[in-house]
Scaffold this motif. Structure first.
Motif, mmCIF file in Angstrom:
data_model
loop_
_atom_site.group_PDB
_atom_site.id
_atom_site.type_symbol
_atom_site.label_atom_id
_atom_site.label_comp_id
_atom_site.label_asym_id
_atom_site.label_seq_id
_atom_site.Cartn_x
_atom_site.Cartn_y
_atom_site.Cartn_z
ATOM 1 N N GLN A 51 -18.436 -3.164 11.516
ATOM 2 C CA GLN A 51 -18.297 -4.544 11.040
ATOM 3 C C GLN A 51 -18.514 -4.599 9.526
ATOM 4 O OE1 GLN A 51 -17.153 -7.128 12.657
ATOM 5 N NE2 GLN A 51 -16.940 -5.803 14.466
ATOM 6 N N THR A 52 -19.495 -3.839 9.044
ATOM 7 C CA THR A 52 -19.775 -3.774 7.608
ATOM 8 C C THR A 52 -18.550 -3.225 6.868
ATOM 9 O OG1 THR A 52 -22.031 -3.212 8.221
ATOM 10 C CG2 THR A 52 -21.467 -2.923 5.901
ATOM 11 N N LEU A 53 -17.960 -2.178 7.496
ATOM 12 C CA LEU A 53 -16.771 -1.534 6.909
ATOM 13 C C LEU A 53 -15.600 -2.523 6.845
ATOM 14 C CD1 LEU A 53 -16.496 1.376 5.933
ATOM 15 C CD2 LEU A 53 -15.556 1.978 8.162
ATOM 16 N N LYS A 54 -15.449 -3.315 7.880
ATOM 17 C CA LYS A 54 -14.362 -4.298 7.908
ATOM 18 C C LYS A 54 -14.560 -5.350 6.819
ATOM 19 C CE LYS A 54 -12.703 -5.835 12.002
ATOM 20 N NZ LYS A 54 -12.788 -6.222 13.440
ATOM 21 N N HIS A 55 -15.833 -5.724 6.628
ATOM 22 C CA HIS A 55 -16.135 -6.706 5.594
ATOM 23 C C HIS A 55 -15.792 -6.138 4.213
ATOM 24 C CE1 HIS A 55 -18.030 -10.090 3.693
ATOM 25 N NE2 HIS A 55 -18.812 -9.272 2.973
ATOM 26 N N PHE A 56 -16.149 -4.843 4.027
ATOM 27 C CA PHE A 56 -15.859 -4.164 2.768
ATOM 28 C C PHE A 56 -14.336 -4.129 2.514
ATOM 29 C CE2 PHE A 56 -14.319 0.050 1.371
ATOM 30 C CZ PHE A 56 -14.660 0.003 0.013
ATOM 31 N N SER A 57 -13.572 -3.795 3.542
ATOM 32 C CA SER A 57 -12.122 -3.650 3.347
ATOM 33 C C SER A 57 -11.449 -4.996 3.074
ATOM 34 C CB SER A 57 -11.478 -2.987 4.561
ATOM 35 O OG SER A 57 -11.545 -3.847 5.657
ATOM 36 N N SER A 58 -12.070 -6.081 3.511
ATOM 37 C CA SER A 58 -11.451 -7.382 3.243
ATOM 38 C C SER A 58 -11.639 -7.802 1.792
ATOM 39 C CB SER A 58 -12.044 -8.440 4.180
ATOM 40 O OG SER A 58 -13.401 -8.625 3.867
ATOM 41 N N LEU A 79 -4.358 2.355 1.447
ATOM 42 C CA LEU A 79 -4.833 2.184 0.067
ATOM 43 C C LEU A 79 -3.686 1.801 -0.850
ATOM 44 C CD1 LEU A 79 -7.006 5.454 -0.249
ATOM 45 C CD2 LEU A 79 -7.704 3.222 0.622
ATOM 46 N N ASP A 80 -3.988 0.969 -1.817
ATOM 47 C CA ASP A 80 -2.974 0.552 -2.775
ATOM 48 C C ASP A 80 -2.552 1.725 -3.655
ATOM 49 O OD1 ASP A 80 -1.383 -1.464 -3.502
ATOM 50 O OD2 ASP A 80 -2.720 -2.245 -5.068
ATOM 51 N N SER A 81 -3.559 2.528 -4.045
ATOM 52 C CA SER A 81 -3.253 3.751 -4.809
ATOM 53 C C SER A 81 -4.276 4.817 -4.434
ATOM 54 C CB SER A 81 -3.305 3.473 -6.317
ATOM 55 O OG SER A 81 -4.656 3.373 -6.718
ATOM 56 N N ALA A 82 -4.032 6.058 -4.872
ATOM 57 C CA ALA A 82 -4.920 7.169 -4.500
ATOM 58 C C ALA A 82 -6.315 6.988 -5.088
ATOM 59 C CB ALA A 82 -4.305 8.480 -4.974
ATOM 60 N N PHE A 90 0.840 -1.194 0.000
ATOM 61 C CA PHE A 90 0.000 0.000 0.000
ATOM 62 C C PHE A 90 0.874 1.242 0.000
ATOM 63 C CE2 PHE A 90 -0.103 2.171 4.093
ATOM 64 C CZ PHE A 90 0.600 1.293 4.889
ATOM 65 N N ASN A 91 0.299 2.297 -0.594
ATOM 66 C CA ASN A 91 1.105 3.502 -0.783
ATOM 67 C C ASN A 91 0.486 4.751 -0.183
ATOM 68 O OD1 ASN A 91 3.283 2.385 -2.417
ATOM 69 N ND2 ASN A 91 1.621 1.945 -3.866
ATOM 70 N N TYR A 92 -0.792 4.668 0.195
ATOM 71 C CA TYR A 92 -1.464 5.863 0.717
ATOM 72 C C TYR A 92 -2.235 5.545 1.985
ATOM 73 C CZ TYR A 92 -0.265 8.423 -3.456
ATOM 74 O OH TYR A 92 0.440 9.049 -4.432
ATOM 75 N N LEU A 93 -2.367 6.588 2.776
ATOM 76 C CA LEU A 93 -3.192 6.506 3.972
ATOM 77 C C LEU A 93 -4.366 7.463 3.805
ATOM 78 C CD1 LEU A 93 -0.913 6.520 7.117
ATOM 79 C CD2 LEU A 93 -2.487 4.736 6.396
ATOM 80 N N TYR A 94 -5.562 6.957 4.037
ATOM 81 C CA TYR A 94 -6.755 7.782 3.883
ATOM 82 C C TYR A 94 -7.441 7.839 5.240
ATOM 83 C CZ TYR A 94 -11.145 9.469 1.874
ATOM 84 O OH TYR A 94 -12.262 10.207 1.589
ATOM 85 N N HIS A 95 -7.579 9.063 5.746
ATOM 86 C CA HIS A 95 -8.075 9.269 7.102
ATOM 87 C C HIS A 95 -9.415 9.996 7.031
ATOM 88 C CE1 HIS A 95 -6.853 10.702 11.411
ATOM 89 N NE2 HIS A 95 -8.035 10.096 11.376
ATOM 90 N N ILE A 96 -10.480 9.398 7.602
ATOM 91 C CA ILE A 96 -11.795 10.075 7.570
ATOM 92 C C ILE A 96 -12.415 10.076 8.957
ATOM 93 C CG2 ILE A 96 -12.319 9.557 5.158
ATOM 94 C CD1 ILE A 96 -14.058 7.270 6.088
ATOM 95 N N LYS A 97 -13.395 10.991 9.125
ATOM 96 C CA LYS A 97 -14.086 11.078 10.413
ATOM 97 C C LYS A 97 -15.594 11.018 10.163
ATOM 98 C CE LYS A 97 -14.366 13.807 14.596
ATOM 99 N NZ LYS A 97 -13.961 15.024 15.284
ATOM 100 N N PHE A 98 -16.283 10.078 10.809
ATOM 101 C CA PHE A 98 -17.733 9.940 10.677
ATOM 102 C C PHE A 98 -18.417 10.840 11.689
ATOM 103 C CE2 PHE A 98 -16.055 5.943 9.104
ATOM 104 C CZ PHE A 98 -16.792 5.731 7.944
ATOM 105 N N TYR A 158 -8.159 4.543 -4.988
ATOM 106 C CA TYR A 158 -9.058 3.769 -4.125
ATOM 107 C C TYR A 158 -9.833 4.655 -3.154
ATOM 108 C CZ TYR A 158 -7.694 -0.772 -5.862
ATOM 109 O OH TYR A 158 -7.524 -1.857 -6.670
ATOM 110 N N ARG A 159 -9.434 5.936 -3.061
ATOM 111 C CA ARG A 159 -10.200 6.868 -2.213
ATOM 112 C C ARG A 159 -11.646 6.923 -2.715
ATOM 113 N NH1 ARG A 159 -8.927 13.238 -1.877
ATOM 114 N NH2 ARG A 159 -9.163 12.989 -4.105
ATOM 115 N N ASP A 160 -11.813 7.010 -4.060
ATOM 116 C CA ASP A 160 -13.168 7.100 -4.632
ATOM 117 C C ASP A 160 -13.964 5.848 -4.348
ATOM 118 O OD1 ASP A 160 -12.495 9.563 -5.551
ATOM 119 O OD2 ASP A 160 -11.809 8.834 -7.522
ATOM 120 N N VAL A 161 -13.273 4.700 -4.354
ATOM 121 C CA VAL A 161 -13.968 3.430 -4.070
ATOM 122 C C VAL A 161 -14.551 3.485 -2.663
ATOM 123 C CG1 VAL A 161 -13.677 0.917 -3.827
ATOM 124 C CG2 VAL A 161 -12.462 2.159 -5.642
ATOM 125 N N VAL A 162 -13.715 3.979 -1.719
ATOM 126 C CA VAL A 162 -14.177 4.064 -0.328
ATOM 127 C C VAL A 162 -15.321 5.063 -0.220
ATOM 128 C CG1 VAL A 162 -13.503 4.719 2.029
ATOM 129 C CG2 VAL A 162 -11.915 3.439 0.593
#
Lengths: 425, 322
Positions: free
Chosen positions: B259-266, B284-287, B242-250, B289-293
């Protein structure tokens, strides 16, 4: 060259630390001066308070003797408790000894009974009472001698009178011999014999020396070596102790400093052999040992200590003594976590050596086990070597055994330093 | 180390091309009691390389350097420098410890004179080299001062100068950049690069992944005393993945949705590496993937705020690769 550079480093670090320089110069000087002054009794200024409850002839004479010998405050109180109060006040204000002369002092002496002199001192100060009492008794010996002479004179006058009267009695009995009836002859003979015997005994008593009664056996202490040179012998002991304390402190702290500055890391990752580093420490602190020698030597020489020195043996001795101290100090430095703990261990070991050096208590009088353990320490060998070098002018060849022992000690600690640096630093 | 291994270590000659190998380490272990500080480490540093050893605190970087220069005892393994045993290589290695290792009571010039002799160079030659390096590292105006007058960064530079006075063929630097600001790091990197350009092989430890990536030829990543990755950065990236870190706040984050989020990330090339209260950090593998999230979260009707999208530092890389 590398050893010289390492030596230069030691010198610069040493000279830039003023406290260390002062330690090397002043500590030996203080030790020597204190030692010399401590054992010069003639210089003691004893301060005394006297309270005289006796108004007789002898107590007045004693007070005069004391006043002539010491700085003396004299009190004349009416009772013992008042006397004790003033004496105690004086002692608390700094007087070393307080003396209460009891009211029956003169009367006892006149009746040929031993009077008691109460000496008071601050017993929170160890040894003060013992030393002050010894010094006081030494200084008032003239008073004691005067009483002895006076008593002797009185006894001799009396015995002379008795002797003369007995002589006259014998002459009278001889004249009466032919007039004695046979019936009382046996009693007469017995009386005559008894009087003759008393006469002989009294004649003997008249010749008696009163010193004999006071001290029937006299002892005279004579050193087996020529002349009076106890100061010279003490110098070797004192030097060894000062050398151990100073060099142990300096070398252990220097080693901790090198470790703290990661110098040993540099050394071990460099092409300079560790042995060079240990040799440089050894050489530097041996030089310090020579520097320490000078002030102590001068103090003792000024105090008329007699030295008859063999220079080669002395140099060998100083190298061995200082070298051993330096290497023990380095081992302490290598095993201590910081300067405080290395200083603490050095002081502890230094004082242990001081107590076991014989400077204040003769090691020969120690219990058997403690005495045999001393053989394991280099101190007694070091003192012996320096005594031979400084006083007996002994050549080095004669001292092979001592030198081999100390050289062995040096090598042992050299190896220990090497091991600790290579393995643990 | 057993007798046979000790003898082997002295007489062992690395195989062909040994002259090109500045450092050859094989099966190196360092063990105290039951604790393994280094476990079977193998690596080669080639002549003229800048080789970085990276890893988290406590991963064994400094232990590795100390062990190869002989400050720590190895319990197993072989270390050779330019085809020779350490004993015969002392004069060609320079080692700079992590801590300042000079005397504050000697002036800088006096320190240089002392360490020149220590490393087997004549005092005059050492002083010439030292003066040159002081100039290059911009501390020549302090040469007659005591090191205590230097700032932290300047002291680090002096530490390295003192290790380089004998023109070592291999310079080993333990954390030379620790606690330094960008300016000081830049000066040091320039100096290190200039040494490399003159043929000196550099081995260093650092925790600055990005700078290591910019300046080093190859790296060794350590984790818990073991080799985690080794080679060029391109090789290692495949391992890191992985090459990027994406930090968000809900605005709010329930356990059920996490749990749903963990399932998605797997399922995606996205990995959750950190969660604290309502905040989540993805690797993230690349930038792209931000849009995917973002699309996934929007699709689930979640209210969130982007905090950052950035390249990870080494700590985060190691955390993500658990």
């Amino acid at each position: 060259m590398r050893i010289i550079e390492l030596l230069k480093k030691e010198y610069k670090l040493f000279i830039r630390n003023r406290k260390q320089v002062w330690t090397v110069v002043l500590l030996p000087l203080f030790f020597s001066l204190i030692y010399v002054l401590m054992f010069s009794f003639s210089n003691i200024d004893l301060t005394v308070s006297v309270c005289n409850l006796d108004k007789g002839e002898y107590s007045s004479s004693l007070v005069s003797t004391l006043s002539a010998a010491f700085e003396t405050s004299v009190y004349a109180e009416d009772n013992a408790s008042a006397c004790f109060a003033v004496i105690k006040d004086d002692i608390l204000s700094g007087k070393m000894l307080g003396i209460i002369i009891r009211s029956d002092f003169s009367e006892n002496i006149a009746n040929y009974e031993q009077p008691v002199l109460n000496l008071y001192f601050d017993n929170s100060k160890p040894n003060l009472g013992f030393f002050a009492q010894s010094y006081l008794m030494n200084q008032i010996s003239s008073f004691n001698n005067e009483i002895l002479r006076q008593t002797e004179s009185e006894i001799k006058d009396t015995t002379y009178s008795i002797e003369t009267d007995l002589e006259k009695t014998i002459q009278l009995l001889n004249l009466m011999e032919y007039a004695i009836p046979d019936a009382v002859k046996p009693s007469y003979d017995e009386l005559k014999n008894n009087v003759a015997e008393y006469y002989n005994k009294i004649s003997g008593l008249n010749r008696i020396d009163l010193e004999f009664l006071v001290n029937p056996v006299d002892t005279q202490l004579v050193g087996i070596f020529k002349g009076s040179n106890s100061d010279g012998f003490s110098f070797s002991v004192l030097y060894v102790v000062v050398n151990i304390i100073v060099i142990l402190l300096l070398s252990s702290v220097s080693m901790v400093y090198d470790r703290k500055n990661k110098f040993l890391t540099r050394l071990k990752t460099s092409s300079t052999p560790v042995i060079y580093y240990i040799i440089s420490k050894l050489l530097f602190f041996t030089l310090i040992g020579f520097v320490i020698f000078v002030p102590s030597y001068l103090v003792f020489a000024a105090n008329n200590a007699y030295f008859n020195t063999n220079i080669i043996t002395l140099i060998t001795g100083l190298i061995l003594v200082s070298g051993i101290s330096a290497l023990i100090g380095c081992v302490i430095g290598l095993s201590s976590s910081n300067e405080s703990s290395s200083t603490m261990i050095s002081v502890f070991i230094g004082f242990l050596f001081l107590l076991l050096s014989g400077l204040f208590y003769p090691v020969d009088l120690l219990p058997g086990l403690a005495k045999s353990m001393l053989v394991l320490l280099p101190t007694s060998f070091e003192i012996n070597l320096l005594n031979n070098a400084l006083i007996f002018n002994t050549s080095i060849q004669v001292l092979n055994e001592t030198i081999y022992y100390l050289a062995g000690y040096l090598l042992l600690f050299f190896g220990l330093n090497y091991y600790l640096i290579v393995k643990y630093q | 180390m057993g007798l046979i291994e000790a003898v082997k270590s002295v007489f062992y000659k690395p195989q062909k091309m040994s002259r090109d190998k500045a450092v050859f380490v094989k099966n190196l272990s360092n063990k105290y009691g039951e604790k393994n500080f280094l476990n079977n480490i193998n690596f080669i540093v080639y002549k003229g390389e800048i080789f970085s050893v990276i890893g988290l605190s406590g991963s064994g970087k400094s232990t590795l350097l100390k062990t190869i220069v002989g400050l720590n005892r190895k319990s197993n393994g072989i270390v050779h420098f330019f085809g020779r045993n350490l004993f015969f290589s002392r004069g060609i290695i320079g080692y700079s410890p992590q801590e300042d290792s000079f005397y504050d009571d000697l002036t800088i010039i006096e320190n240089i004179g002392l360490f020149s002799e220590l490393y087997g160079v004549s005092r005059d030659k050492g002083l010439r080299t030292g003066s040159d390096y002081l100039k290059k590292l911009k501390i020549d105006s302090f040469k007659d001062n005591y090191p205590r007058d230097l700032s932290g960064g300047q002291r680090k530079r002096l530490n390295i100068i003192l290790s380089s006075l004998h023109h070592p063929k291999l310079l080993i630097l333990d954390e030379p950049f620790a606690g330094l600001d960008y300016y000081n790091r830049r000066i040091l990197w320039d100096f290190i690069t200039s040494l490399r350009n003159r043929g000196v092989t550099i081995v260093l430890t650092t925790h600055l992944l990005e700078e290591a990536q910019n300046y080093s030829t190859r790296v060794l990543i350590l984790k818990n005393g073991r080799k985690f990755a080794y080679g060029t950065f391109n090789t290692i990236k495949e391992r890191i993945r992985f090459n990027y870190l994406y930090h968000i706040k809900f605005s709010s984050l329930s356990k059920k949705f996490f749990q749903t989020l963990k399932h998605f990330s797997s399922l995606k090339k996205v990995k959750i590496i950190y969660k604290f209260r309502n905040e989540v950090q993805f690797a993230l593998d690349s930038a792209d993937y931000r849009d995917v999230v973002n699309n996934f979260l929007k699709g689930k009707g979640r209210d969130f705020k982007e905090i950052s999208l950035r390249k990870p530092n080494l700590d985060e890389v190691m955390l993500a690769s658990k």
